[in-house]
Design a protein around this motif. Sequence first.
Motif, PDB file in Angstrom:
ATOM      1  N   TYR A  68      -0.165   8.199   0.348  1.00  0.00           N
ATOM      2  CA  TYR A  68      -0.854   6.910  -0.106  1.00  0.00           C
ATOM      3  C   TYR A  68      -2.425   6.452   1.135  1.00  0.00           C
ATOM      4  CZ  TYR A  68       1.847   7.710  -4.649  1.00  0.00           C
ATOM      5  OH  TYR A  68       3.040   8.082  -5.194  1.00  0.00           O
ATOM      6  N   LEU A  69      -1.745   6.413   2.439  1.00  0.00           N
ATOM      7  CA  LEU A  69      -2.004   5.928   3.561  1.00  0.00           C
ATOM      8  C   LEU A  69      -3.097   6.014   4.057  1.00  0.00           C
ATOM      9  CD1 LEU A  69       0.542   3.757   4.403  1.00  0.00           C
ATOM     10  CD2 LEU A  69      -1.219   2.767   3.146  1.00  0.00           C
ATOM     11  N   TYR A  76     -11.949   6.630   9.430  1.00  0.00           N
ATOM     12  CA  TYR A  76     -11.811   5.500   9.477  1.00  0.00           C
ATOM     13  C   TYR A  76     -11.884   4.487   9.431  1.00  0.00           C
ATOM     14  CZ  TYR A  76      -8.912   1.464   7.650  1.00  0.00           C
ATOM     15  OH  TYR A  76      -8.228   0.403   7.365  1.00  0.00           O
ATOM     16  N   TYR A 111      -6.128  -3.200   8.931  1.00  0.00           N
ATOM     17  CA  TYR A 111      -5.559  -1.664   8.317  1.00  0.00           C
ATOM     18  C   TYR A 111      -5.346  -1.974   6.838  1.00  0.00           C
ATOM     19  CZ  TYR A 111      -2.904   2.217   7.767  1.00  0.00           C
ATOM     20  OH  TYR A 111      -2.949   4.086   7.292  1.00  0.00           O
ATOM     21  N   HIS A 114      -6.874  -3.598   3.326  1.00  0.00           N
ATOM     22  CA  HIS A 114      -8.025  -2.212   2.801  1.00  0.00           C
ATOM     23  C   HIS A 114      -7.426  -1.784   2.218  1.00  0.00           C
ATOM     24  CE1 HIS A 114     -11.204  -2.805   4.780  1.00  0.00           C
ATOM     25  NE2 HIS A 114     -10.982  -1.846   5.952  1.00  0.00           N
ATOM     26  N   TYR A 115      -6.015  -1.166   1.722  1.00  0.00           N
ATOM     27  CA  TYR A 115      -4.339  -0.695   1.572  1.00  0.00           C
ATOM     28  C   TYR A 115      -4.150  -2.285  -0.249  1.00  0.00           C
ATOM     29  CZ  TYR A 115      -1.159   2.222  -0.977  1.00  0.00           C
ATOM     30  OH  TYR A 115      -0.350   2.309  -1.919  1.00  0.00           O
ATOM     31  N   SER A 116      -4.465  -3.313   0.251  1.00  0.00           N
ATOM     32  CA  SER A 116      -3.783  -4.258  -0.834  1.00  0.00           C
ATOM     33  C   SER A 116      -4.410  -4.782  -1.161  1.00  0.00           C
ATOM     34  CB  SER A 116      -3.365  -5.578  -0.069  1.00  0.00           C
ATOM     35  OG  SER A 116      -2.431  -5.282   1.387  1.00  0.00           O
ATOM     36  N   GLN A 120      -3.476   0.108  -6.505  1.00  0.00           N
ATOM     37  CA  GLN A 120      -2.951   1.371  -5.809  1.00  0.00           C
ATOM     38  C   GLN A 120      -2.242   2.590  -6.992  1.00  0.00           C
ATOM     39  OE1 GLN A 120      -2.013  -2.182  -5.361  1.00  0.00           O
ATOM     40  NE2 GLN A 120      -2.552  -2.032  -3.462  1.00  0.00           N
ATOM     41  N   LYS A 254      -0.407   3.546  11.973  1.00  0.00           N
ATOM     42  CA  LYS A 254       0.529   4.353   9.708  1.00  0.00           C
ATOM     43  C   LYS A 254       1.868   4.240   9.901  1.00  0.00           C
ATOM     44  CE  LYS A 254      -1.179   8.252   6.771  1.00  0.00           C
ATOM     45  NZ  LYS A 254      -1.325   9.469   6.232  1.00  0.00           N
ATOM     46  N   GLN A 258       3.619   1.790   6.586  1.00  0.00           N
ATOM     47  CA  GLN A 258       4.329   2.969   5.618  1.00  0.00           C
ATOM     48  C   GLN A 258       5.392   2.240   4.927  1.00  0.00           C
ATOM     49  OE1 GLN A 258       3.593   7.139   7.008  1.00  0.00           O
ATOM     50  NE2 GLN A 258       4.997   7.088   5.462  1.00  0.00           N
TER      51      GLN A 258
END
Length: 272
Positions: A68-69, A76, A111, A114-116, A120, A254, A258
């Motif tokens: 997912y990441l 990147y 970093y 960007h996922y937040s 999702q 990473k 996680q």
Amino acid sequence: MSAPLECPKRKEMRKALRSLENHIKALEPDHQIEIGSAEIDQIRFLPMVLDESSEDRPAFFTLLDGTYLPTPNDQYDQEHEEEYLPHDSISEECRDPRTCAQAIDIYWSKYLSHYSVIDQPPGGEIVWSSIPLFRSSVYKEKVLWRHNYPEFGLYDIQQVTEGPYAHLKATIYNNLNADDGHLLQGEMLLILRLMLAHMRRSRYIDHMVVPVMVFSLMGPQHARVIEAYPEGHTIVVRPTKLYDLRTKDEATLKLFAQWYFGEPRAPTGTSQ
């Protein structure tokens, strides 16, 4: 509806944790607690590795599936216009531990963000939300930050948004160098103060366990993850090894992310 009452056993546990906090606070500010020693009998050290398949994995937290990441590689960085600041690029007169810790957090926090902010995918949903510290009546700046040398403090703190989960995660920093054989006074004070503050909240009045996972940044641009939780009148503390981030380590960043986004392993109480 009246607020639920705290049971006597829990009151005694909080009293013991406050006593431990006071003991550690009375140590010299740069004191380092030997890991695995009986220096402080209320602390029980256990090993921890960031490997979900290991018996020494975190006890109260899981990790997010790495698919997912994104991997924080050169591609990147180019796509997101990011740049990791290596230790050697910091001028020698500015290489104090706090500045080196901040160099990690600048990249790390971006970093994470960007996922937040993306939508999702199923299975990768974020269950955590930030605690607004400066609007809170239980999380006090005067105890969560020390502005005199050697400084310590928080970069962020996260709680589980819903459900019977008293879990906390935080990114913290200390203005000291560290080694694998010792914990810093600031690490232990922050863990205990976060735990005690969280236990004061009525939402968790029936929770006997408040698990805390901190991502601890310090000099010379090193980091580790610590899981801690109360066990009766003692606290179990489980630090990983120190990770050297003086140059960008894509795999470590990473892996940390996680565990940062991973869900609680199990409920800690009955409140909803």
